[in-house]
Write an enzyme that holds these catalytic residues in place. Structure first.
Site, PDB file in Angstrom:
ATOM      1  CG  LEU A  84      33.139  35.791  40.759  1.00 39.81           C
ATOM      2  CD1 LEU A  84      33.340  36.453  39.398  1.00 39.81           C
ATOM      3  CD2 LEU A  84      32.167  36.597  41.611  1.00 39.81           C
ATOM      4  N   GLY A 129      37.114  35.642  43.890  1.00 41.38           N
ATOM      5  CA  GLY A 129      36.113  36.576  44.402  1.00 41.38           C
ATOM      6  C   GLY A 129      36.037  36.594  45.924  1.00 41.38           C
ATOM      7  CG  ASN A 153      42.605  31.373  42.389  1.00 41.44           C
ATOM      8  OD1 ASN A 153      41.728  32.192  42.624  1.00 41.44           O
ATOM      9  ND2 ASN A 153      42.384  30.073  42.361  1.00 41.44           N
ATOM     10  CD  GLU A 154      40.259  36.152  39.972  1.00 40.92           C
ATOM     11  OE1 GLU A 154      41.417  36.149  40.422  1.00 40.92           O
ATOM     12  OE2 GLU A 154      39.288  36.598  40.623  1.00 40.92           O
TER      13      GLU A 154
END
Lengths: 277, 277, 277
Positions: A84, A129, A153-154
């Site tokens: 994203l 994303g 890996n957010e």
């Protein structure tokens, strides 16, 4: 096998190219296979514009009876997609956040629910994303370089992958590996990604497209109708869950991203990225 | 360990054989173990008659307190079971289709829900419904020959495995492998089937029955009651799902199989099989 | 990284020890890591007193902002925990059984639902309830000796692991392995436990605490908030299931354990244990 609408021996005529900004799409009507190449340098960020073009391209192919399968890859060296676009989540209006998140959902609903065969040819790193895009395909082939990594890996950025990212991930790697990888926000080098089941196979980068075409041919050897019904049966529960909670999920995203603490850490992250260049 | 009703040292008297047409059943009351051998050449097709006999045999053993476990294998060389008998699905009446499908459901409900220990000694190929029989047991041992293969290959024939085939498969191999294998209609050679977890172990064909007996003895060393409650706890959700949707599932099958396109492809498949002989 | 409440360079002052009977707890406020050592010889049985102390200790740490992670291990050689204390289930009143079971539930709800990072350093055998404690942590490291084993072996004693033990197990190892292991009441030697995914890694016993500290540091490198929300997202469904059925689960336990047949087999098991000493 030949596509349903085109005779053999017309390779030039049978190749139709859509002119887009961020994604290059070429449909080979003789094979029924479309090649979708992300070409949005420097890192194929999933911006609102990119996501909108992605969804429209998928919809066009879905409605084109000459197209039975899509290979998704990147035209940018070393990166599949960086995920994203953070600039869409920073310092924008509530309306913008809502529009952006709806576009993220739309892309996933179209890709994970596609009736076409979808093969990800992951020719570079694929965090967050970008990993979701790969996980949503039917099959994932990755370039074997340990320099390329993939993962949701957010958590590393202090943000939380939404439940449908998680559901998609659990369907691929199971609960234990998803739980650990999501909590640690792990980016797995290609060999580890293979071991964990995040990707289905590794090949040398120069063989990636050849192998993707071979895998696609294997999947297209099956009759479409039975394969499509089977795919729907496998994925419907997870798709339905987002459809049922879509507005709530958008509201959650807006609330979350509007927090000053989150805005601050996203700004810091963007500045760090700028300095790196 | 000795069975509950029979003294030691009477191997002949303790061995009771049911006289059936398609399946040979021998119960050794001293060990509490029944041997069930499919003997319906050429390929142990699951015809209406076969399925009815299978369900009745399972019910008899279930109600016989001398029986604690069943080993299921084939008396036909090179084939465990070829799956559902296509002649039952071709050119028959709607009533016949309904009766046949109810018999398929009944067999699975009895086998997957059996309170006995069930061990599949897979001594030959086992496509489609034959694979379902193996998947429904507690443990699967397969002859290690790579000539023998196993899998839910319905998609190859243009048909879709019903949801409870899928649920059984997912419980054994997980979502990712089930999704790919079902979409491709894969038949996995024995070594690959082991790697994917479709079978639990491979042994040389001549050691298969010996190993099945040893595995059965290991499972029967446990007290029945706790083992049975544990098995129910693990399988109840998936069993209940078919029970709740049984009539709907029959209707779906009738509608599907009555389609002219499906009848046509089944007829073509049968003719191909005839020519092969 | 330093803890939020303590300056560096004060290792003695920053180490706070709780005085307990059965469990020794030391919180290093400089690292934010608590060490929890089971010290209830001979086998760290989960008695009512032990469980109550365990839950209170977890609650204290959870409410202490200086604590971000807990390492759980044993101070008793060769045993992590032998599981539920059978004397609490034998010849006691219905009220006692209810109180005991509520304490078992409470411990699991606090541990599986903990917002802290939980690492099990399994330095000995860990059957039944001892295995549940390890399974409920975020990560499991086991001493590599094949003499140490781990598993939910309730079926060996003629009892059934409750549904939330099963749910926890399935989340770690998947359906197929959980089904077989629970039915057989298997105790897996450390190398097999690693292969099945019951533990995440093996290290030589003398390196266990060092490795646990390194793993903890890796997990604590992530921002707490995102990690905690992610953990909740992964575990909520299974936690909610017990919360919704808690009183029913207690009633089931009381009915089960009050049966004369179960009392008899538990008495026999206890006498066998006494003779072994």
């Amino acid at each position: 096998p030949p596509g349903p609408l085109q005779p053999h021996g017309l390779p030039l005529a049978s190749c139709r190219s859509f002119s887009n900004n961020k994604i290059q799409v070429e449909l080979d009507e003789s094979s029924g296979v479309a090649m979708m190449k992300f070409k949005s340098p420097p890192v194929n960020s999933l911006s609102l514009e990119f996501l909108t073009e992605f969804s429209i391209s998928l919809e066009k192919l879905e409605n084109n009876r000459a197209c039975r399968g899509v290979i998704i890859t990147s035209a940018v060296p070393k990166i599949f997609s960086s995920g994203l676009d953070i600039t869409e989540m920073c310092g924008k209006s509530v309306e913008h956040y809502g529009e952006f998140w709806r576009a993220v959902q739309e892309m996933w609903l179209r890709l994970y629910g596609s009736s076409m065969v979808t093969v990800a040819a992951v020719n570079g790193s694929s965090p967050a994303g970008g990993c979701l895009v790969a996980l949503s395909c039917d099959y994932r082939i990755m370039a074997e370089s340990p320099k390329f990594s993939i993962g949701l890996n957010e958590a590393q950025l202090g943000i939380v992958a939404p439940f449908w990212f998680k559901d998609t991930f659990v369907n691929v790697v199971g609960h234990r590996i998803a739980e650990r990888s999501l909590q640690l926000g792990s980016l797995h080098p290609a060999p580890e990604a293979l071991k964990l089941g995040i990707v289905d196979e590794l090949v040398p980068e120069e063989k990636l497209m050849e192998r993707a075409a071979a895998v696609m041919a294997q999947w297209l050897a099956l009759p479409d109708h039975a394969r499509q019904l089977t795919k729907t049966m496998m994925r419907k529960a997870v798709l339905d869950r987002l459809v049922a909670h879509r507005e709530e999920d958008i509201k959650n995203f807006i609330t979350f991203v509007s927090k000053e603490s989150i805005q601050k850490s996203l700004r810091m992250y963007m500045e760090m990225l700028k300095k790196r260049k």
